[in-house]
Design an enzyme around this catalytic site. Structure first.
Site, PDB file in Angstrom:
ATOM      1  N   HIS A  52       0.841  -1.199   0.000  1.00  0.00           N
ATOM      2  CA  HIS A  52       0.000   0.000   0.000  1.00  0.00           C
ATOM      3  C   HIS A  52       0.875   1.248   0.000  1.00  0.00           C
ATOM      4  O   HIS A  52       2.097   1.164   0.159  1.00  0.00           O
ATOM      5  CB  HIS A  52      -0.930   0.024   1.220  1.00  0.00           C
ATOM      6  CG  HIS A  52      -0.251  -0.139   2.534  1.00  0.00           C
ATOM      7  ND1 HIS A  52       0.629   0.774   3.037  1.00  0.00           N
ATOM      8  CD2 HIS A  52      -0.292  -1.146   3.447  1.00  0.00           C
ATOM      9  CE1 HIS A  52       1.081   0.360   4.203  1.00  0.00           C
ATOM     10  NE2 HIS A  52       0.548  -0.813   4.469  1.00  0.00           N
TER      11      HIS A  52
HETATM   12  P1  TYD Z   1      -2.003  -2.779   7.563  1.00  0.00           P
HETATM   13  O1  TYD Z   1      -1.315  -1.479   7.753  1.00  0.00           O
HETATM   14  O2  TYD Z   1      -2.877  -2.943   6.353  1.00  0.00           O
HETATM   15  O3  TYD Z   1      -0.945  -3.956   7.606  1.00  0.00           O
HETATM   16  P2  TYD Z   1       0.178  -4.334   6.547  1.00  0.00           P
HETATM   17  O4  TYD Z   1       0.522  -3.068   5.831  1.00  0.00           O
HETATM   18  O5  TYD Z   1       1.315  -4.850   7.339  1.00  0.00           O
HETATM   19  O6  TYD Z   1      -0.369  -5.360   5.637  1.00  0.00           O
HETATM   20  O7  TYD Z   1      -2.859  -3.088   8.876  1.00  0.00           O
HETATM   21  C1  TYD Z   1      -3.561  -4.293   9.046  1.00  0.00           C
HETATM   22  C2  TYD Z   1      -4.758  -4.010   9.895  1.00  0.00           C
HETATM   23  O8  TYD Z   1      -4.345  -3.611  11.197  1.00  0.00           O
HETATM   24  C3  TYD Z   1      -5.608  -2.886   9.345  1.00  0.00           C
HETATM   25  O9  TYD Z   1      -6.761  -3.394   8.723  1.00  0.00           O
HETATM   26  C4  TYD Z   1      -6.014  -2.078  10.560  1.00  0.00           C
HETATM   27  C5  TYD Z   1      -5.104  -2.501  11.670  1.00  0.00           C
HETATM   28  N1  TYD Z   1      -4.202  -1.425  12.141  1.00  0.00           N
HETATM   29  C6  TYD Z   1      -4.604  -0.612  13.167  1.00  0.00           C
HETATM   30  O10 TYD Z   1      -5.716  -0.736  13.715  1.00  0.00           O
HETATM   31  N2  TYD Z   1      -3.738   0.363  13.628  1.00  0.00           N
HETATM   32  C7  TYD Z   1      -2.514   0.537  13.064  1.00  0.00           C
HETATM   33  O11 TYD Z   1      -1.738   1.431  13.514  1.00  0.00           O
HETATM   34  C8  TYD Z   1      -2.117  -0.305  11.973  1.00  0.00           C
HETATM   35  C9  TYD Z   1      -0.771  -0.129  11.319  1.00  0.00           C
HETATM   36  C10 TYD Z   1      -2.984  -1.267  11.543  1.00  0.00           C
END
Ligand code: TYD
Length: 138
Positions: A52
Site C-alpha cells: 500500500h
Molecule cells: P495494515 O497497515 O494494512 O498492515 P500491513 O501493511 O502490514 O499489511 O494493517 C492491518 C490491519 O491492522 C488494518 O486493517 C487495521 C489494523 N491497524 C490498526 O488498527 N492500527 C494501526 O496502527 C495499523 C498499522 C494497523
C-alpha cells in the site's frame, strides 16, 4: 516523493559485553514527530505484508529481530532495501508504494508513524496509486 527520498539511518549503538543498546529519538534520527508505534510479529517465514501507499503518513522501520526486505516504488522506479540489523532504520516518506516481504522466521518489524491510524490515509491498490501519482495527488 521518489525512491531517492528513502534513506537508511544508522542508529547509535552502544556496544557492551553485557549486551548492546540502540535507541531512536524523534526529530533527530527519526525526521518527524512520532504519533504512532506498532510492530509486526509472528510472521510466517517468507510471508509478505504491506502492499500500500500512505497519503500523509511518514514511516520509520526497524528490523528489531531477524530480517525482511522493504520494497519502495514511486511509480517510475522500484528499490529493495534489506533490513537485518536492529541499529539501522529506514525512513520512508509519504506518497510511495511500499511492500515488506521475505520476513525471516521470528522476525520483528518495529514501525513508527507520523500520524494516527486512519484507513483514509491508505491507498490500497497499485493502480490507484499510479493514478494518484500521475495526477500529482500523492
Ligand atoms: P495494515 O497497515 O494494512 O498492515 P500491513 O501493511 O502490514 O499489511 O494493517 C492491518 C490491519 O491492522 C488494518 O486493517 C487495521 C489494523 N491497524 C490498526 O488498527 N492500527 C494501526 O496502527 C495499523 C498499522 C494497523
Amino acid at each position: 516523493m521518489t525512491v531517492d527520498d528513502v534513506r537508511i539511518v544508522e542508529l547509535p549503538k552502544i556496544s557492551d559485553p553485557r549486551g548492546n543498546l540502540s535507541f531512536v529519538e524523534q526529530l533527530n534520527h527519526i525526521p518527524f514527530e512520532i504519533k504512532r508505534t506498532y510492530w509486526i510479529f509472528d510472521v510466517p517465514g517468507g510471508e509478505s505484508r504491506g502492499g500500500h501507499a500512505f497519503r500523509r503518513n511518514e514511516e520509520f522501520i526497524v528490523a528489531l529481530s531477524g530480517a525482511f526486505d522493504v520494497i519502495v516504488d514511486d511509480g517510475a522506479e522500484r528499490k529493495k532495501i534489506t533490513l537485518s540489523r536492529s541499529y539501522y532504520g529506514l525512513y520512508v516518506p509519504a506518497g510511495l508504494w511500499r511492500e515488506i516481504e521475505n520476513f525471516s522466521t521470528n522476525s520483528l518489524a518495529l514501525e513508527f508513524g507520523s500520524i494516527h491510524y486512519g484507513e483514509q490515509d491508505y491507498v490500497r491498490t497499485y493502480d490507484e496509486f499510479l493514478k494518484l501519482k500521475l495526477n500529482g495527488e500523492i
